[in-house]
Design a protein around this motif. Sequence first.
Motif, mmCIF file in Angstrom:
data_model
loop_
_atom_site.group_PDB
_atom_site.id
_atom_site.type_symbol
_atom_site.label_atom_id
_atom_site.label_comp_id
_atom_site.label_asym_id
_atom_site.label_seq_id
_atom_site.Cartn_x
_atom_site.Cartn_y
_atom_site.Cartn_z
ATOM 1 N N GLY A 1 5.388 2.034 -6.300
ATOM 2 C CA GLY A 1 5.948 1.243 -5.212
ATOM 3 C C GLY A 1 5.072 0.034 -4.949
ATOM 4 O O GLY A 1 3.932 -0.062 -5.405
ATOM 5 N N ARG A 2 5.631 -0.921 -4.201
ATOM 6 C CA ARG A 2 4.908 -2.163 -3.938
ATOM 7 C C ARG A 2 3.696 -1.921 -3.043
ATOM 8 O O ARG A 2 2.607 -2.454 -3.271
ATOM 9 C CB ARG A 2 5.822 -3.189 -3.275
ATOM 10 N N ARG A 3 3.874 -1.136 -2.002
ATOM 11 C CA ARG A 3 2.798 -0.947 -1.019
ATOM 12 C C ARG A 3 1.591 -0.252 -1.641
ATOM 13 O O ARG A 3 0.450 -0.711 -1.475
ATOM 14 C CB ARG A 3 3.322 -0.133 0.171
ATOM 15 N N TRP A 4 1.807 0.842 -2.365
ATOM 16 C CA TRP A 4 0.672 1.582 -2.922
ATOM 17 C C TRP A 4 -0.002 0.816 -4.059
ATOM 18 O O TRP A 4 -1.184 1.007 -4.329
ATOM 19 C CB TRP A 4 1.119 2.964 -3.394
ATOM 20 N N TYR B 1 6.351 -8.198 -3.141
ATOM 21 C CA TYR B 1 6.498 -7.494 -1.862
ATOM 22 C C TYR B 1 6.985 -8.441 -0.778
ATOM 23 O O TYR B 1 7.917 -8.125 -0.023
ATOM 24 C CB TYR B 1 5.162 -6.863 -1.470
ATOM 25 N N GLU C 1 7.380 0.264 2.922
ATOM 26 C CA GLU C 1 7.628 -0.006 1.505
ATOM 27 C C GLU C 1 8.756 -1.024 1.390
ATOM 28 O O GLU C 1 9.529 -1.237 2.325
ATOM 29 C CB GLU C 1 7.999 1.302 0.798
#
Length: 543
Positions: free
Chosen positions: A81-84, A130, A197
């Motif tokens: 995912g983008r956030r992690w 993101y 996210e």
Amino acid sequence: MGKGYNTALASNPYVVGSFACIGGSLFGMDISSMSGVLNNPSYAATFSSPSSTAQGGIVAAMPGGSTLGAIIASDLADRLGRRWTIITSACVWIVGCVVQCASVDVAMLVTGRVISGIAVGIASMIVPIYQSEVAPPTIRGRIVTLQLWAVTWGITIQYFVEFACSYIDGPASFRIPWGLQIIPAIILAAGMLLFPESPRWLADHDRFDEALAILADLHGRGDAQTPLVQLEYAEICAQVDAGHKEPKRGWLDLLAPGMARRVMLGCSVQMWSQLSGINVMMYYIVYVFEGAGLTGRRGNLTADSIQYVLNTALTFCATLYIDRWGRRPMLLLGTLLMGFWLMLVGGLQGRYGHWGTIEGVNGQIWVMTGHEYATRAVIACSYLFVCSFAATVGPVCWTYPAEIFPIRVRAKAVALAIATDWACNFALAFAVPPSLANIAYKTYFIFGTINFVAFIHIFFCFPETAKRSLEEIEEIFAQGHAYTAWRISKDVGFKNAEQTPVVETEKVSPEYVLEKELSFTHAYQPQTNSVSYVESMSLGDNA
């Protein structure tokens, strides 16, 4: 907080997009972490006075690692995912900073810079994605431009920290600034846990309920039935549905019909931004001003700091008009101006310079002495060059690749574009010191010519993408016009040319929403997780 993120923070796309920009500040800090120590006696003593070739290798280690990091990030972005992925980049950066700070020889310093470079490559690839996936269409350029603004802040802050520490005797004068680079990475890693996210990534992984909830928080103040949220959700789901019908995604998808053109544009805009000569003025501004005849370490550092402040100020100005002016005008104006200023710098140095020596510099360099007005003119042109880049090409080169690709290949395509940026960065960081040492002022003529070539390419091939949703941009490339980009009408991508682009939830008319929804051959019902195929129709047909 049951959602896994802070709903209050998620309700403001400016807050969500701007916090992720801390990842950009890491890149900026790395740039000035080198430029601020090039004429530091303690740095020279610790690392045995690196030659121009060795110094080029030290500087190039970071963009070399960043090239690898950008490629690695494509799989991380799709899987984690983008956030992690952003959080991962911050953790890798911390490791790299620790190694750099403890360096006792060139090999250890290069290793640390490679590790830090991997982190920067990951962050520079994932942060714009993101941002583009959480921002409304009409402020997407502004949000993504904040990434570059964060880069300029990182450059400026780090440079002033090194300026202050230059008064310290011994290795602490450069080790302290390198160690302080850890702080923003810690803030980024911890803070991203409070942010959502990307809703487009969630939808692409069949997590539709979460995607709709986040869209509601981002663009509907928590109301999932808001027209803008319903419209955007339908567009996302339609594109996801189409993407899922395609074969398993891989790197070869970037060569598919219609996609290769976009890959070329994304890679080209990053390539032109690096080949513009901005690295000469950022990594090696100390050398530029020395060649202009500006002697004295303190005076040189002061002149350099002015350039970094101008870079930060002009980049902020660009955030105010990038969505109003559009991408094409900024790219075209910027390449022309940068080419002009570099030609002036080369001409002045060629006319008034000569091979000679100056205090504190080993060996001969091309230097201007005894021509005060010419020296001032070169410094002024250098400032104007950086201002031109910061106000035009710099912001767009990060925005454009993040918005021209469909979701099914976005991570890989943007990774390739950013890797192109870092590959050019690596080559230039390594090549510029020997170039200045051997062909001197002719280096500026080379970069000036490249800018004029970029202008021609952009004029013919780069379509406008401002103010369109990521899904609407698909229609631009469906129109063709591969070599006549100026012919693409401003209303291509909008279902109704008389409708203004969506700006705020309360400004979206029910008629516009209805027209958009009826245009989908395969659309999702926003209230459910299942696909329902609706008959393709238009308002004209109903009339």
